[in-house]
Write an enzyme that holds these catalytic residues in place. Structure first.
Site, PDB file in Angstrom:
ATOM      1  N   ASP A  40       0.709  -0.929  -0.029  1.00 45.85           N
ATOM      2  CA  ASP A  40       0.301   0.301  -0.240  1.00 45.85           C
ATOM      3  C   ASP A  40       0.494   1.499   0.091  1.00 45.85           C
ATOM      4  O   ASP A  40       0.271   2.092   0.323  1.00 45.85           O
ATOM      5  CB  ASP A  40      -0.880   0.067   1.259  1.00 45.85           C
ATOM      6  CG  ASP A  40      -0.381   0.465   2.910  1.00 45.85           C
ATOM      7  OD1 ASP A  40       0.988   0.300   2.671  1.00 45.85           O
ATOM      8  OD2 ASP A  40      -0.673   0.054   3.704  1.00 45.85           O
ATOM      9  N   CYS A  43       5.083  -0.104   2.914  1.00 50.52           N
ATOM     10  CA  CYS A  43       5.447  -1.344   3.363  1.00 50.52           C
ATOM     11  C   CYS A  43       6.848  -1.714   3.574  1.00 50.52           C
ATOM     12  O   CYS A  43       6.611  -1.952   5.383  1.00 50.52           O
ATOM     13  CB  CYS A  43       5.426  -2.708   1.908  1.00 50.52           C
ATOM     14  SG  CYS A  43       6.755  -1.408   0.614  1.00 50.52           S
ATOM     15  N   HIS A 143      34.732  16.040  16.304  1.00 52.07           N
ATOM     16  CA  HIS A 143      34.066  17.365  16.399  1.00 52.07           C
ATOM     17  C   HIS A 143      33.326  17.644  14.687  1.00 52.07           C
ATOM     18  O   HIS A 143      34.267  17.719  13.819  1.00 52.07           O
ATOM     19  CB  HIS A 143      35.203  18.225  16.958  1.00 52.07           C
ATOM     20  CG  HIS A 143      34.586  20.377  16.252  1.00 52.07           C
ATOM     21  ND1 HIS A 143      33.693  20.218  17.340  1.00 52.07           N
ATOM     22  CD2 HIS A 143      35.202  21.304  15.435  1.00 52.07           C
ATOM     23  CE1 HIS A 143      33.493  21.753  17.311  1.00 52.07           C
ATOM     24  NE2 HIS A 143      33.966  22.067  15.816  1.00 52.07           N
TER      25      HIS A 143
END
Length: 153
Positions: A40, A43, A143
């Site tokens: 649909d 899934c 960082h």
């Protein structure tokens, strides 16, 4: 034309059967089978939901539920200096719908969200987020920095 349509449908059915047989051969020795999910457009999410339901049946979690842990993680990211990594970058690229390029001196450069990359003048364009990853920048560890265009003086 009708004959051609029938042949294409037949080929599609044959490809589906062949694919299913190959998967069954992979799964059989592992004791696995396919749990069919409704087609649909959702899934992927329904299949993941099905997996989580099976996990909760199999595992007895003494820990918080998966949803509680996820909510806790989101609050932690929002309210603390929790470090972000590849998963968070992936989420950013898709939430922001932006191409993200991460340059590194320690590792290969990483590019995410290529589908959002605009052909408007290369990497230093306004459509890309450019970051640098520094593994050894500070005593605390990893960082990220922002990468911007050199200013012309």
């Amino acid at each position: 034309m009708e004959q051609r349509i029938k042949e294409e449908q037949s080929n599609t059915i044959n490809d589906r059967v062949i694919e299913s047989e190959k998967l069954e051969k992979k799964f059989e020795p592992l004791g696995l089978t396919i749990s069919e999910i409704k087609s649909d457009g959702h899934c992927l999410y329904r299949a993941a939901e099905d997996q989580l339901a099976h996990m909760s049946q199999v595992e007895e979690e003494s820990d918080d539920s998966l949803m509680e842990r996820f909510e806790k993680y989101c609050k932690e990211v929002e309210s603390t200096a929790a470090w972000g990594g590849q998963l968070e970058i992936w989420a950013l690229t898709h939430c922001l719908r932006k191409h993200i390029m991460i340059f590194s001196g320690s590792f290969p450069d990483v590019e995410m969200g290529k589908e959002y990359k605009a052909d408007d003048g290369g990497l230093a364009s306004k459509s890309s987020i450019l970051l640098s990853y520094h593994r050894h920048a500070f005593g605390l560890g990893e960082h990220y920095n922002s990468v911007v265009q050199n200013s012309v003086k």
